[in-house]
Design a protein around this motif. Structure first.
Motif, short mmCIF file in Angstrom:
data_model
loop_
_atom_site.label_atom_id
_atom_site.label_comp_id
_atom_site.label_asym_id
_atom_site.label_seq_id
_atom_site.Cartn_x
_atom_site.Cartn_y
_atom_site.Cartn_z
N UNK A 36 -37.14 11.30 32.18
CA UNK A 36 -35.68 11.21 32.01
C UNK A 36 -35.09 9.98 32.71
N UNK A 37 -35.66 9.56 33.83
CA UNK A 37 -35.16 8.38 34.53
C UNK A 37 -35.26 7.11 33.70
N UNK A 82 -37.62 13.66 24.16
CA UNK A 82 -37.64 15.11 23.97
C UNK A 82 -38.44 15.52 22.74
N UNK A 83 -38.16 14.91 21.61
CA UNK A 83 -38.78 15.34 20.36
C UNK A 83 -40.05 14.57 20.02
N UNK A 84 -40.13 13.34 20.49
CA UNK A 84 -41.31 12.53 20.20
C UNK A 84 -42.37 12.59 21.29
N UNK A 85 -42.05 13.25 22.40
CA UNK A 85 -43.00 13.34 23.50
C UNK A 85 -43.11 12.06 24.31
N UNK A 139 -45.08 8.57 18.94
CA UNK A 139 -46.23 9.06 18.17
C UNK A 139 -46.20 10.58 18.14
N UNK A 140 -44.98 11.12 18.06
CA UNK A 140 -44.79 12.57 18.07
C UNK A 140 -45.04 13.20 16.72
N UNK A 192 -31.42 20.76 19.37
CA UNK A 192 -31.49 20.94 20.82
C UNK A 192 -30.14 20.78 21.46
N UNK A 193 -30.14 20.47 22.75
CA UNK A 193 -28.90 20.39 23.50
C UNK A 193 -28.57 18.98 23.94
#
Length: 140
Positions: A19-20, A59-62, A86-87, A104-105
């Motif tokens: 996240x950073x 979040x969604x792609x890893x 590469x998710x 998601x949120x």
């Protein structure tokens, strides 16, 4: 390197693995937007779109990579960002691009909101291989 980049100006790559890293992406987009001469309103739009897409990458792609730099085209200059992961890819692009749809949120913008904030938006996704989104905001 493929992409919409200004000749002789290689984009900078930013990892998106935690996240950073989203803060670093926003700071980079802000600096490029100021350097390019985008208005304050357009800077905010580009930063907001980039923030949403970088978050999606994480979040969604890893996780993945963001490349950002200056671009020239048809006598215009702007800022471009390419978000790659590469998710799992996006199984239903039409649904994902629907206004108000979210899985998601996040910021609540989704892909359609990010698309509205920028001048050029290109999405390429392959289920099981990943997603690449390219955005550009041009100086008016």
């Amino acid at each position: 390197m493929n992409g919409p980049w200004t000749a002789g100006a290689e984009p900078q790559a930013y990892p998106v693995t935690r996240s950073g890293d989203l803060v670093h992406v926003r700071q980079a987009i802000r600096a490029l937007s100021q350097q390019c001469g985008l208005s304050l309103v357009d800077q905010t739009k580009m930063i907001t779109a980039a923030s949403e897409l970088a978050r999606n990458t994480l979040i969604y792609g890893g996780g993945g990579t963001v490349r950002a730099g200056l671009v020239d085209g048809a006598g215009k200059r702007g800022v471009a960002s390419v978000f790659e992961d590469a998710g799992p890819g996006i199984a239903d692009v039409e649904q994902a691009m629907t206004d108000g749809w979210t899985s998601g949120g996040g910021l609540g913008l989704g892909l359609s909101g990010a698309r509205r904030l920028v001048d050029d938006f290109h999405l390429h996704t392959v289920v099981g291989e990943g997603t690449m989104v390219t955005i550009i905001k041009w100086v008016r």
